[in-house]
Structure formats: structure tokens, C-alpha cells
Write an enzyme that holds these catalytic residues in place. Structure first.
Site, short mmCIF file in Angstrom:
data_model
loop_
_atom_site.label_atom_id
_atom_site.label_comp_id
_atom_site.label_asym_id
_atom_site.label_seq_id
_atom_site.Cartn_x
_atom_site.Cartn_y
_atom_site.Cartn_z
N ASP A 83 0.86 -1.20 0.00
CA ASP A 83 0.00 0.00 0.00
C ASP A 83 0.89 1.24 0.00
OD1 ASP A 83 -2.40 1.43 0.22
OD2 ASP A 83 -2.34 1.39 2.42
N HIS A 84 0.62 2.17 -0.89
CA HIS A 84 1.36 3.44 -0.96
C HIS A 84 2.88 3.23 -1.05
CE1 HIS A 84 -2.11 6.01 -0.47
NE2 HIS A 84 -2.53 5.21 0.49
N HIS A 181 -7.74 10.02 3.90
CA HIS A 181 -7.26 9.01 4.86
C HIS A 181 -7.60 9.39 6.29
CE1 HIS A 181 -4.58 7.98 1.38
NE2 HIS A 181 -4.98 6.78 1.75
N ALA A 226 -11.38 4.96 2.28
CA ALA A 226 -12.79 4.58 2.15
C ALA A 226 -13.38 4.00 3.44
CB ALA A 226 -12.94 3.58 1.01
#
Ligand code: G3H
Ligand code: 13P
Ligand code: ZN
Length: 326
Positions: A83-84, A181, A226
């Protein structure tokens, strides 16, 4: 079955109008809570690891925990995703070290630099069958070391996406349509009060999602930031000694709508943190004499499992879809 990449999952999710849940993992209890939920409702899943998670738990421990989940849940497809990813070196370390999917997050870079970096990661990853997520547009909030203040985020420009996808060869694209986020996605001032006295956040920019999708056709879109920030867990945190005023997330109805459109991957981390923290806080208040980590982590893991099950069934729509994604 061994770990899979995200290709088949996204093909099926796009066709079927659902999204795959991408849940962040940092320790054993989180991995277990998520995968037990997926196993119970027969859902495919993406377990994702951030730079911060690798720093906290160590790459090898996280890979081994996920491998254990694969062994325990052979009937569901599981992808292990970075992630990222902040740079080529981190992506390469994950590709070389057993991940089946990576994100290279060049969204904060000037456009041409984002294209060049993303293409470099794609060229490397695809040699090993590893899928790659890129990002255009920036979300507000904090992810690892990058903090984008509210008001400095920028929506994805639909006119850029086709050029980006063609030139980089990415397998999926994260876009910015108003999510952010963390647990404070909207201020109360941005929300309206409904007839039940509940604060309702502004709608996500579905117009941008549709415009992006019109450009890209049958191509998987990813939604970061989300979490819906369930108010029962915010209340639990606040009741048992925490202080999280005005924590507001994305309404689940909007996530469901996004999943029915081109969004094939929905990232959820903050909700799991809230469930874990709320549960542990409650446990300690009710049992001040207890000190065995197994006793307080057990209900935390159980609540993560219930929350993930709810997301799979009622929000993502991917329950029962494991077989078709194999
Ligand atoms: O987008 C960020 C994810 O929630 C991961 O958070 O960087 O604190 O592990 P982290
Ligand atoms: P949340 O903070 O909304 O859970 O977002 C998580 C995320 O986007 C991870 O990449
Ligand atoms: Zn994210």
C-alpha cells in the site's frame, strides 16, 4: 491455493459490479480477523501492507502471517499488496520478497515524474506477474510520512487518465474523488444535519468517477480513504476514555454505489483500527485487573471479523465471489 495477483479479481469485480476489500494488516490478530471473515462468506481479499506496517512488524513476519492465512483459507483467493509504495526500491523489495501486487504512489510528484516512476515499477513488476496500482490526484489526510492538509488535496483530472494508463501500463488506478485518509474525513461544517439529527457528509464526486471511467472503459479504479468510521466504535472509544470528537467517514451507501460503478478495490484501514481500539479500551475499563494480551486481543479480533464480514456482504458486494476469482 498460492497467493494471487489482482488481475482476475478485478476482471470479475468490474463485470459483477462489486469491489474487492483491501484491508491493511499490521499484526496477527488483524490478519486473522479479516481472513476468517472472508473464509466464512467466501470472499476474495487483498491484504495490504504499508511502509509503516513493514517498519512496525517487519517484512518477513508480515509475509509469513499472510502465508499462514493462505494455508488456513485455501478456498479463497488472497493477494498480498504493498500500500502506498513510496519509491522504486520499496516496490522492488516487496516484489522480490513475495508480494503479488504493489502500489507505486507518485501522486504527489509532477505528472511526468509520476509517469516515469510508475512505468519503471510496472516494467519490473510485470516480469514477475506482479500487478501494479498507480495514483493520479491527491487525497487529504496522512499516509506514512506524507501529510496533505485539507484544502490542499486535488481531484483526479479525467483528461489525464488515459495518457497515464497507456504510458505506464498500470493494472489499476487510484483516483481522488473526495475521500481522505484517517478517521476525520469531513468537518461537521462540511456536513448537513438530516431529520434524525445525524451529520451527513457531502457526496463523493461521482461525476469525476464517471468521467474517468468513460475515458478508460473497462478498467479497474481504486478508492483509498474509504473507511466509513462506524459511529458505534467512535462512541465506544469515547465512552471508554478516548477522545475522538467529530470523527466522520464516507457513508457506506456511497461506497456501495462506487463498487457498482468502476471501483474494483476499496481500501479500509481506519475502521479496523477503531474496532480494535474501541474493543480494547472497553475491555480494560470493564476488567481493570486483567493483563493477559490474549484476553483483550481476542474480542478485538472477533470485532474486526464481524466488521469485515459486514463490509464484504453489505458494502463491497464480494461475498460468495471467491470461486469465480480463483
Ligand atoms: O493510507 C494509509 C493506510 O491507512 C496505512 O496507514 O501508513 O499508518 O500504516 P499507515
Ligand atoms: P482509511 O483511512 O479511510 O481506512 O483509508 C485506508 C487507505 O486508503 C489505505 O491505503
Ligand atoms: Zn490509501
Amino acid at each position: 491455493m498460492p497467493l494471487v495477483n489482482t488481475k482476475k479479481m478485478f476482471e470479475k469485480a468490474f463485470e459483477g459490479g462489486y469491489a474487492i476489500g483491501a484491508f491493511n494488516v499490521n499484526n496477527m490478530e488483524i490478519v486473522q480477523g479479516i481472513t476468517e471473515a472472508c473464509k466464512e462468506v467466501n470472499a476474495p481479499v487483498i491484504l495490504q501492507v504499508s511502509k509503516g506496517a513493514r517498519a512496525y512488524a517487519n517484512h518477513t513476519y508480515l509475509v509469513k502471517l499472510v502465508e499462514a492465512a493462505v494455508k488456513e483459507c485455501p478456498e479463497i483467493p488472497i493477494a498480498l499488496h504493498l500500500d502506498h509504495g513510496p519509491d522504486f526500491e520499496t516496490c522492488k523489495a516487496c516484489i522480490d520478497g513475495g508480494f503479488t501486487s504493489v502500489m507505486i504512489d507518485g501522486s504527489h510528484l509532477p505528472y511526468e515524474e509520476n509517469v516515469a516512476l510508475t512505468k519503471k515499477v510496472v516494467d519490473y513488476a510485470h516480469q514477475f506477474g506482479v500487478t501494479v496500482e498507480g495514483e493520479l490526484g491527491t487525497l487529504a489526510g496522512i499516509e506514512d510520512d506524507v501529510c496533505v492538509e485539507a484544502g490542499h488535496e486535488s481531484y483526479t483530472k479525467p483528461e489525464e487518465v488515459i495518457d497515464f494508463v497507456r504510458r505506464t501500463g498500470v493494472d489499476s488506478l487510484a483516483i481522488a474523488i473526495g475521500t481522505s485518509h484517517g478517521a476525520y474525513k469531513f468537518t461537521p461544517e462540511q456536513c448537513t444535519l438530516n431529520e434524525d439529527g445525524v451529520l451527513v457528509p457531502p457526496e463523493l464526486r461521482f461525476d469525476i468517477l464517471k468521467a474517468v471511467s468513460a475515458e478508460l472503459g473497462n478498467f479497474p479504479i481504486v478508492l483509498h480513504g474509504a473507511s466509513s468510521v462506524p459511529q458505534n466504535y467512535v462512541e465506544m472509544v469515547n465512552t471508554y476514555g478516548g477522545k475522538m470528537p467529530n470523527a466522520i467517514g464516507v457513508p457506506e451507501s456511497q461506497l456501495r454505489k462506487a463498487a457498482e460503478l468502476a471501483v474494483c478495490k476499496i481500501n479500509i484501514d481506519s475502521d479496523l483500527r477503531l474496532a480494535m481500539t474501541g474493543t480494547v479500551r472497553k475491555f480494560f475499563t470493564e476488567h481493570p485487573d486483567k493483563f493477559d494480551p490474549r484476553e483483550y486481543l481476542k474480542p478485538a479480533r472477533a470485532n474486526i471479523k464481524e466488521l469485515v464480514k459486514h463490509k464484504l456482504v453489505n458494502v463491497l458486494g464480494c461475498a460468495g465471489k471467491a470461486d469465480e476469482c480463483l
